[in-house]
Scaffold this active site. Structure first.
Site, PDB file in Angstrom:
ATOM      1  N   HIS A  39     -39.577 -54.859-137.315  1.00 18.58           N
ATOM      2  CA  HIS A  39     -39.030 -53.575-137.766  1.00 18.58           C
ATOM      3  C   HIS A  39     -39.390 -52.470-136.786  1.00 18.58           C
ATOM      4  O   HIS A  39     -40.481 -52.460-136.219  1.00 18.58           O
ATOM      5  CB  HIS A  39     -39.592 -53.208-139.140  1.00 18.58           C
ATOM      6  CG  HIS A  39     -38.775 -53.703-140.284  1.00 18.58           C
ATOM      7  ND1 HIS A  39     -38.169 -52.866-141.187  1.00 18.58           N
ATOM      8  CD2 HIS A  39     -38.452 -54.956-140.670  1.00 18.58           C
ATOM      9  CE1 HIS A  39     -37.514 -53.586-142.086  1.00 18.58           C
ATOM     10  NE2 HIS A  39     -37.676 -54.860-141.790  1.00 18.58           N
ATOM     11  N   GLU A 107     -30.122 -54.710-139.027  1.00 21.32           N
ATOM     12  CA  GLU A 107     -29.870 -53.667-140.017  1.00 21.32           C
ATOM     13  C   GLU A 107     -29.923 -52.312-139.337  1.00 21.32           C
ATOM     14  O   GLU A 107     -30.695 -52.108-138.390  1.00 21.32           O
ATOM     15  CB  GLU A 107     -30.929 -53.727-141.129  1.00 21.32           C
ATOM     16  CG  GLU A 107     -30.799 -54.957-142.011  1.00 21.32           C
ATOM     17  CD  GLU A 107     -32.149 -55.505-142.427  1.00 21.32           C
ATOM     18  OE1 GLU A 107     -33.138 -55.252-141.713  1.00 21.32           O
ATOM     19  OE2 GLU A 107     -32.207 -56.204-143.452  1.00 21.32           O
TER      20      GLU A 107
END
Length: 332
Positions: A39, A107
């Protein structure tokens, strides 16, 4: 074959030093390996972290003895597939036979930060599979001592090779949440990765992956089928639910999260999540027996490797209880 239950290390929730310590503790309690998230931002502001996955994986490899890999990295926006191939080959050279490469389509939360246009899902998936092609070309050519190039719709690679390369390339596992992608992954990938979802949906993914494998002349039972499973365990049901609502409300969000760009947007959406929203999506319970049955049902669906993420901050307690009361009762 022994049951392989690993530890899912959430770099969004814990500082790198904490993650490494929990990975060591997980191994001491019988967990087989580590899946670490990739992330750039946390899901929610209060999670507060987002360490660089490749840095952490290098330390995890040095401090543990099991398998490990990113669950999953996106070699299509923030990072060119050639750089991902280099990072993965380096880890596989350092720790032969232990590292695997998990790849996903990404994402917006993590990938939009480099300022590129954020495309629709079909283009993101196309970019992912082309990235797999680039990485595999580099792995294959580099093992053979040859150079390779690539010119495709999304990526270019000038004539080159990886100069640090293990004798055996790390397996490339492709993440999927839909049946079409699962079937395509069965045709071209070395294995499948997905995350917790309703049982019938997961069963369909495993079946479509097997179809794709058969179409490419392979037996899916010989390929890794990997699941990242989110659970909320705590000493009481009330605490387990409190942890789910506070730390991992995204587990109760019944809509696609791929296009949401900011942790602060997720924070606003999290306010709509209610306890009943976790039903059928994430087990929230203080009962180890329920967790054991839940994990076993996923093993019975055809997954041969599961990485558990307990959503609360109570990681040490979770690892001890599951290592003692849950893992020994599971069967392949």
């Amino acid at each position: 074959m022994p049951v392989r239950i690993g530890y899912a290390a959430m770099l969004e929730q814990f500082a790198p030093s904490e993650v490494i310590a929990y990975a060591e503790l997980a191994e001491r309690h019988g967990f087989s390996g580590v899946m670490a998230t990739d992330h750039f931002q946390p899901w929610l502001p209060q999670q507060g972290q987002s360490g660089h996955v490749w840095s952490v994986l290098g330390a995890v490899g040095a401090r543990t003895t099991g398998d490990f890999g990113p669950g999953v990295t996106t070699p299509t926006f923030r990072t060119h597939p050639a750089v991902v191939a280099q990072a993965s080959a380096t880890l596989a050279s350092m720790y032969p036979g232990r590292h695997w490469l998990g790849i996903g389509s990404g994402e917006a939360l993590n990938e939009h930060v480099v300022g590129e246009y954020w495309p629709e899902a079909h283009e993101r998936i196309a970019r992912m599979f082309e990235a797999v092609e680039v990485i595999r070309k580099l792995f294959t050519a580099s093992i053979a001592g040859r150079e390779v190039r690539h010119h495709g719709p999304h990526f270019r690679l000038e004539t080159t090779r990886l100069w640090t390369m293990p004798e055996v390339a790390p397996p490339i596992l492709v993440a999927t949440a839909g049946p079409v992608t699962a079937r395509r992954a069965g045709k071209v990938a070395d294995g499948l990765i997905t995350t917790g979802a309703p049982y019938d949906r997961l069963a369909a993914l495993v079946a479509r992956f097997a179809e794709g494998a058969r179409e490419s002349g392979r037996d899916a039972s010989t390929l890794p089928r990997v699941l990242q499973l989110h659970v909320s365990w705590a000493p009481t049901d009330e605490e387990a639910m409190r942890n789910a609502l506070t730390e991992w409300p995204i587990g109760g969000m019944r809509f696609s999260r791929s296009d949401i760009r900011s942790p602060f947007e997720f924070e606003q959406l999290a306010r709509t999540v209610r306890p009943e929203d976790f039903e059928g999506r994430m087990l929230v319970s203080a009962d180890p027996d329920l967790h054991r049955a839940h994990i076993q049902r996923h093993l019975d669906l055809g997954f041969d490797r599961i990485y558990l993420h307990n959503v609360g901050r109570n990681q040490a307690e979770f690892l001890e209880v599951f290592g003692r009361d849950v893992l020994p009762g599971l069967r392949a």
